[in-house]
Design a protein around this motif. Sequence first.
Motif, PDB file in Angstrom:
ATOM      1  N   SER A   1       0.832  -1.203   0.000  1.00  0.00           N
ATOM      2  CA  SER A   1       0.000   0.000   0.000  1.00  0.00           C
ATOM      3  C   SER A   1       0.869   1.256   0.000  1.00  0.00           C
ATOM      4  N   GLY A   2       0.496   2.218  -0.845  1.00  0.00           N
ATOM      5  CA  GLY A   2       1.230   3.474  -0.912  1.00  0.00           C
ATOM      6  C   GLY A   2       2.305   3.515  -1.983  1.00  0.00           C
ATOM      7  N   ASP A   3       2.715   2.365  -2.513  1.00  0.00           N
ATOM      8  CA  ASP A   3       3.735   2.351  -3.559  1.00  0.00           C
ATOM      9  C   ASP A   3       3.219   3.049  -4.823  1.00  0.00           C
ATOM     10  N   ILE A   4       4.112   3.795  -5.460  1.00  0.00           N
ATOM     11  CA  ILE A   4       3.788   4.408  -6.741  1.00  0.00           C
ATOM     12  C   ILE A   4       4.300   3.490  -7.850  1.00  0.00           C
ATOM     13  N   ILE A   5       3.401   3.088  -8.753  1.00  0.00           N
ATOM     14  CA  ILE A   5       3.794   2.182  -9.845  1.00  0.00           C
ATOM     15  C   ILE A   5       4.278   2.983 -11.043  1.00  0.00           C
ATOM     16  N   ILE A   6       3.524   3.976 -11.461  1.00  0.00           N
ATOM     17  CA  ILE A   6       3.948   4.899 -12.519  1.00  0.00           C
ATOM     18  C   ILE A   6       3.508   6.307 -12.129  1.00  0.00           C
ATOM     19  N   ARG A   7       4.229   7.301 -12.637  1.00  0.00           N
ATOM     20  CA  ARG A   7       3.910   8.692 -12.333  1.00  0.00           C
ATOM     21  C   ARG A   7       3.514   9.446 -13.600  1.00  0.00           C
ATOM     22  N   LYS A   8       2.597  10.368 -13.436  1.00  0.00           N
ATOM     23  CA  LYS A   8       2.183  11.217 -14.541  1.00  0.00           C
ATOM     24  C   LYS A   8       3.398  11.940 -15.122  1.00  0.00           C
ATOM     25  N   GLY A   9       3.513  11.923 -16.461  1.00  0.00           N
ATOM     26  CA  GLY A   9       4.610  12.616 -17.132  1.00  0.00           C
ATOM     27  C   GLY A   9       5.793  11.732 -17.461  1.00  0.00           C
ATOM     28  N   GLU A  10       5.863  10.534 -16.855  1.00  0.00           N
ATOM     29  CA  GLU A  10       6.954   9.617 -17.174  1.00  0.00           C
ATOM     30  C   GLU A  10       6.770   9.042 -18.579  1.00  0.00           C
ATOM     31  N   VAL A  11       7.877   8.587 -19.165  1.00  0.00           N
ATOM     32  CA  VAL A  11       7.802   7.882 -20.442  1.00  0.00           C
ATOM     33  C   VAL A  11       7.251   6.490 -20.192  1.00  0.00           C
ATOM     34  N   GLY A  12       6.193   6.124 -20.894  1.00  0.00           N
ATOM     35  CA  GLY A  12       5.588   4.815 -20.679  1.00  0.00           C
ATOM     36  C   GLY A  12       6.506   3.687 -21.128  1.00  0.00           C
ATOM     37  N   GLY A  13       6.655   2.679 -20.275  1.00  0.00           N
ATOM     38  CA  GLY A  13       7.541   1.574 -20.626  1.00  0.00           C
ATOM     39  C   GLY A  13       6.911   0.208 -20.523  1.00  0.00           C
ATOM     40  N   ASN A  14       5.799   0.099 -19.762  1.00  0.00           N
ATOM     41  CA  ASN A  14       5.183  -1.198 -19.531  1.00  0.00           C
ATOM     42  C   ASN A  14       3.659  -1.117 -19.605  1.00  0.00           C
ATOM     43  N   PHE A  15       3.056  -2.262 -19.893  1.00  0.00           N
ATOM     44  CA  PHE A  15       1.608  -2.443 -19.815  1.00  0.00           C
ATOM     45  C   PHE A  15       1.335  -3.302 -18.586  1.00  0.00           C
ATOM     46  N   PHE A  16       0.314  -2.943 -17.791  1.00  0.00           N
ATOM     47  CA  PHE A  16       0.061  -3.595 -16.511  1.00  0.00           C
ATOM     48  C   PHE A  16      -1.345  -4.192 -16.443  1.00  0.00           C
ATOM     49  N   ILE A  17      -1.443  -5.345 -15.756  1.00  0.00           N
ATOM     50  CA  ILE A  17      -2.730  -5.974 -15.456  1.00  0.00           C
ATOM     51  C   ILE A  17      -2.752  -6.293 -13.963  1.00  0.00           C
ATOM     52  N   ILE A  18      -3.802  -5.921 -13.269  1.00  0.00           N
ATOM     53  CA  ILE A  18      -3.894  -6.164 -11.836  1.00  0.00           C
ATOM     54  C   ILE A  18      -4.368  -7.593 -11.600  1.00  0.00           C
ATOM     55  N   ALA A  19      -3.511  -8.395 -10.985  1.00  0.00           N
ATOM     56  CA  ALA A  19      -3.863  -9.784 -10.679  1.00  0.00           C
ATOM     57  C   ALA A  19      -4.595  -9.887  -9.351  1.00  0.00           C
ATOM     58  N   SER A  20      -4.252  -9.031  -8.390  1.00  0.00           N
ATOM     59  CA  SER A  20      -4.943  -8.997  -7.104  1.00  0.00           C
ATOM     60  C   SER A  20      -4.702  -7.634  -6.468  1.00  0.00           C
ATOM     61  N   GLY A  21      -5.558  -7.274  -5.511  1.00  0.00           N
ATOM     62  CA  GLY A  21      -5.428  -5.974  -4.863  1.00  0.00           C
ATOM     63  C   GLY A  21      -6.085  -4.872  -5.669  1.00  0.00           C
ATOM     64  N   SER A  22      -5.739  -3.629  -5.370  1.00  0.00           N
ATOM     65  CA  SER A  22      -6.325  -2.491  -6.077  1.00  0.00           C
ATOM     66  C   SER A  22      -5.352  -1.318  -6.088  1.00  0.00           C
TER      67      SER A  22
ATOM     68  N   ILE B   1       0.889  -7.414  -9.518  1.00  0.00           N
ATOM     69  CA  ILE B   1       0.682  -6.777 -10.814  1.00  0.00           C
ATOM     70  C   ILE B   1       1.458  -7.525 -11.897  1.00  0.00           C
ATOM     71  N   LEU B   2       0.763  -7.907 -12.967  1.00  0.00           N
ATOM     72  CA  LEU B   2       1.424  -8.445 -14.158  1.00  0.00           C
ATOM     73  C   LEU B   2       1.890  -7.296 -15.028  1.00  0.00           C
ATOM     74  N   TYR B   3       3.046  -7.437 -15.658  1.00  0.00           N
ATOM     75  CA  TYR B   3       3.508  -6.374 -16.544  1.00  0.00           C
ATOM     76  C   TYR B   3       4.284  -6.973 -17.714  1.00  0.00           C
ATOM     77  N   ILE B   4       4.308  -6.220 -18.811  1.00  0.00           N
ATOM     78  CA  ILE B   4       5.022  -6.623 -20.019  1.00  0.00           C
ATOM     79  C   ILE B   4       5.658  -5.376 -20.624  1.00  0.00           C
ATOM     80  N   ASP B   5       6.861  -5.502 -21.175  1.00  0.00           N
ATOM     81  CA  ASP B   5       7.551  -4.313 -21.685  1.00  0.00           C
ATOM     82  C   ASP B   5       7.023  -3.899 -23.056  1.00  0.00           C
ATOM     83  N   ARG B   6       7.462  -2.722 -23.490  1.00  0.00           N
ATOM     84  CA  ARG B   6       6.956  -2.120 -24.724  1.00  0.00           C
ATOM     85  C   ARG B   6       7.156  -3.020 -25.939  1.00  0.00           C
ATOM     86  N   ASP B   7       8.348  -3.592 -26.106  1.00  0.00           N
ATOM     87  CA  ASP B   7       8.642  -4.388 -27.301  1.00  0.00           C
ATOM     88  C   ASP B   7       7.713  -5.579 -27.428  1.00  0.00           C
TER      89      ASP B   7
END
Length: 366
Positions: free
Chosen positions: A149-170, A213-219
């Motif tokens: 809880s409280g962790d920042i996963i991505i921040r507004k303005g950053e260069v996008g690098g990954n696609f994310f899917i929530i497996a559990s939690g919110s 959180i599941l994630y996959i890189d841009r490529d």
Amino acid sequence: MGFPEVKFRVVENRKCPHFNYGDTFCVTGIAIAMKSDEDNSYITTSVVHTPYERKSCKILNADLTRLIIQYERGDKIPVCMINCSGCTGSIRLEHNKDDLFSLEDNDAILSDELASMMNLLSGFAFFKSIDQNNLDKVMQYFRMKTFKSGDIIIRKGEVGGNFFIIASGSVSVLNEGGIAISTLSKGDVFGEMSLICNERVSATIQVKEPASILYIDRDNFTKIIDRYPTVQLYFSRIMANRLNKSNTIRAADLSSGMIGNLSDIPAEALFQTLNMNCKTGILTINELSKGTARFSFRQGSLIKAKYAELSGESAFYEILKEYGGRFRFTPGIPPEEFETPEIGYFMKLLMEGMRRLDEVKPRPTN
């Protein structure tokens, strides 16, 4: 049989009783002419692998076999789109040269953690959009990470690098003031828009409840997008839903005609909404840097595009660079355009256009 398989994907369904949009057929085979002074024979072998849990169609098999005969070998079939001969309905299929290659990678191994969650993950909307025969291949490219809880996963303005899917939690979606404007939970996705549109991250994502959180890189995300039309459709629906929720353009307005400014509604959002609402009509855009642009839609498909001296795909890509101008959508097209072929599969056009746009011109910021 010794030759690579080529793949054909259904990109248009006209009430076909057997197959669905996105279904994939693998084809291989050879055709040999046997000529001699006493004999003139023709030998052909072809194998058509029908999608899992679909009935084989003799009409479509014959259509694909004719391609083997025409080009002598399955792997020599060029990039093309074909229509099946049809019965009570019909389909349109696309073959792309990239389909000669497999998405599999020797270094991609499905982790024990993901393997144990297969039943859960296969029920998520994103993974439902992928053919069961290819689900394991796609999952191999995802990795799992846990957050507190409280962790920042991505921040507004950053260069996008990954696609994310929530497996559990919110997680919470935060605005510029750090205020939570929405909550995402199991099965929801985020980060895709910055990858599809080559934009910076549009919102900060903070963990609300401990999450996996599941994630996959841009490529690898791009590989999946390019090779699975059903995934393209999944994201196009997400984009359309978000447009509808924001009330940028109301579908009711489109049915009776619509006017507006590109400064208020980006060109890509305007085109996307017309496509997803399956609208038929003419979009005219005036007061542009190069004059007037005109685009024709039939049931959401782009069938004509003209801007200055450009036409077709070139005109579509060029209009995405415009951030000013007034537009008007008028329902209906001339009868002679009822049978005009579409310029290309819309989501592919849009994604390619956004990639080109990012390379050419920085997008304006509010």
